[in-house]
Scaffold this motif. Sequence first.
Motif, mmCIF file in Angstrom:
data_model
loop_
_atom_site.group_PDB
_atom_site.id
_atom_site.type_symbol
_atom_site.label_atom_id
_atom_site.label_comp_id
_atom_site.label_asym_id
_atom_site.label_seq_id
_atom_site.Cartn_x
_atom_site.Cartn_y
_atom_site.Cartn_z
ATOM 1 N N THR A 23 5.313 11.881 -3.074
ATOM 2 C CA THR A 23 5.880 11.300 -1.855
ATOM 3 C C THR A 23 4.830 11.216 -0.753
ATOM 4 O O THR A 23 4.795 10.251 0.013
ATOM 5 N N THR A 24 3.958 12.221 -0.669
ATOM 6 C CA THR A 24 2.883 12.182 0.317
ATOM 7 C C THR A 24 1.968 10.998 0.054
ATOM 8 O O THR A 24 1.558 10.285 0.980
ATOM 9 N N LEU A 25 1.640 10.756 -1.212
ATOM 10 C CA LEU A 25 0.790 9.619 -1.562
ATOM 11 C C LEU A 25 1.496 8.307 -1.231
ATOM 12 O O LEU A 25 0.886 7.366 -0.694
ATOM 13 N N LEU A 26 2.787 8.232 -1.549
ATOM 14 C CA LEU A 26 3.544 7.026 -1.271
ATOM 15 C C LEU A 26 3.584 6.734 0.225
ATOM 16 O O LEU A 26 3.384 5.599 0.661
ATOM 17 N N ASN A 27 3.839 7.744 1.027
ATOM 18 C CA ASN A 27 3.861 7.542 2.469
ATOM 19 C C ASN A 27 2.490 7.119 2.993
ATOM 20 O O ASN A 27 2.387 6.333 3.938
ATOM 21 N N GLY A 180 -7.095 10.465 -21.950
ATOM 22 C CA GLY A 180 -7.439 9.239 -22.655
ATOM 23 C C GLY A 180 -8.437 8.408 -21.875
ATOM 24 O O GLY A 180 -9.486 8.900 -21.458
ATOM 25 N N ARG A 181 -8.092 7.133 -21.602
ATOM 26 C CA ARG A 181 -9.023 6.229 -20.926
ATOM 27 C C ARG A 181 -8.669 6.024 -19.460
ATOM 28 O O ARG A 181 -9.251 5.175 -18.799
ATOM 29 N N GLY A 182 -7.724 6.773 -18.930
ATOM 30 C CA GLY A 182 -7.325 6.594 -17.546
ATOM 31 C C GLY A 182 -8.427 6.994 -16.576
ATOM 32 O O GLY A 182 -9.152 7.959 -16.801
ATOM 33 N N ALA A 183 -8.561 6.239 -15.489
ATOM 34 C CA ALA A 183 -9.520 6.577 -14.440
ATOM 35 C C ALA A 183 -9.010 7.799 -13.682
ATOM 36 O O ALA A 183 -7.804 7.962 -13.489
ATOM 37 N N VAL A 184 -9.924 8.671 -13.246
ATOM 38 C CA VAL A 184 -9.566 9.887 -12.517
ATOM 39 C C VAL A 184 -10.245 9.862 -11.159
ATOM 40 O O VAL A 184 -11.464 9.674 -11.075
ATOM 41 N N ILE A 185 -9.460 10.027 -10.079
ATOM 42 C CA ILE A 185 -10.022 10.101 -8.743
ATOM 43 C C ILE A 185 -9.490 11.351 -8.053
ATOM 44 O O ILE A 185 -8.390 11.815 -8.350
ATOM 45 N N SER A 186 -10.287 11.901 -7.145
ATOM 46 C CA SER A 186 -9.887 13.093 -6.405
ATOM 47 C C SER A 186 -9.327 12.703 -5.051
ATOM 48 O O SER A 186 -9.727 11.695 -4.464
ATOM 49 N N ARG A 191 -4.390 11.011 -0.106
ATOM 50 C CA ARG A 191 -5.094 9.909 0.550
ATOM 51 C C ARG A 191 -6.068 9.223 -0.406
ATOM 52 O O ARG A 191 -7.259 9.538 -0.427
ATOM 53 N N ILE A 192 -5.556 8.307 -1.198
ATOM 54 C CA ILE A 192 -6.405 7.441 -2.006
ATOM 55 C C ILE A 192 -6.595 6.136 -1.254
ATOM 56 O O ILE A 192 -5.820 5.805 -0.354
ATOM 57 N N ASP A 193 -7.624 5.404 -1.608
ATOM 58 C CA ASP A 193 -7.820 4.117 -0.966
ATOM 59 C C ASP A 193 -6.743 3.153 -1.472
ATOM 60 O O ASP A 193 -6.577 2.980 -2.681
ATOM 61 N N LEU A 230 -10.225 8.569 4.063
ATOM 62 C CA LEU A 230 -9.883 8.542 2.648
ATOM 63 C C LEU A 230 -10.845 9.408 1.846
ATOM 64 O O LEU A 230 -12.010 9.559 2.187
ATOM 65 N N HIS A 231 -10.326 9.953 0.759
ATOM 66 C CA HIS A 231 -11.127 10.868 -0.050
ATOM 67 C C HIS A 231 -11.255 10.386 -1.496
ATOM 68 O O HIS A 231 -11.694 11.143 -2.348
#
Length: 354
Positions: A23-27, A180-186, A191-193, A230-231
């Motif tokens: 929910t934090t990411l969605l907001n 698997g092949r999924g991209a991973v971001i921190s 707060r993703i771009d 953003l991080h």
Amino acid sequence: MTPPHAPQIPVVVLAGFLGSGKTTLLNHLLRNRAGNRIGVIVNDFGSIEIDALTVAGQVGSTVSLGNGCLCCAVDASELDTYLETLTRPSARLDVIVIEASGLAEPQELVRMLLASDNPHVRYGGLVEVVDAAEFPATRERHPEIDRHLAVADLIVLNKTDRVSDAEQAAVREAVVTAGGRGAVISAAYGRIDPEMLLDPVLRPDEGDLDRQLSFEDLLPEADRAHDTHLHAAYESVSFSTEVPLDPRRFMAFLDSRPEGLYRIKGFADFGPGDRDNRYALHAVGRFLRFVPQPWGRDEERRTQLVLIGSGIDAEALHKELENCRSHHPGVTEELERSMWGVLRYVREPDADEA
């Protein structure tokens, strides 16, 4: 009747165990939506829909699927009912996000979307949110999380501010191994771009009063400024060429795209392979679709692509795409056969789309 080349609305599934920060990411997305109009379907487990109430503070129209997990309480036909509501032309949405219950099975959500008969939507990817601080304990209690990570197109390693560098590296290694092949971001605080999930939308004919579905202007200035820090570590690669692509070489590139390459979007020109159409390309994770669109009368014929991912080699991708340029001077039998590789990923229009 749907126009023959009406754009399809991407539907993104946002999943993750309870407390991971969905929910934090969605907001965060709603506050930094890059001009997009976002429709939200919130699925809560339990009778008190706390997440729906939280999101409703940012969204003017929220469709909430209560009374249990969406994956087990709603079949594909019922999901289509909600998607039909959000894809009406009057809503003018650019993307739909389904925030799944923390107890949902993500692969079932993906299956239902891919089985949907709604011609107005396309699969926009499965985003799995992981709590970096709690991942080892969560994995021990819920070993099925490995199965969830394996089908994810993008994995957000959230709450990295709560762990040391060594702990984060260990969790990332475990997530990559299971993912698997999924991209991973921190990320911290979700707060993703937004560019990872949303496309910039420009509507110069609209004023501020025409905005819908988000109340970002009501946020305190301090909140907005802090939320733009953003991080997410990701790369965006642009490729453009006036030389048509060789269908066989380009499909070989798409079939072997590297781990961490999350999205590919844009338009492909196959030249004599199809002189009448350019092909809009939508790729997210393992999902791939082409949509043929007629060239405009005075439109410059060229391929334009944007590739987004984490840990990708921009120089190598450029070189591989340059090697996809065609050397066919005209239509040949071999070229016509090679176009079948593209056409396999073209969705046939329904009768009501013609």
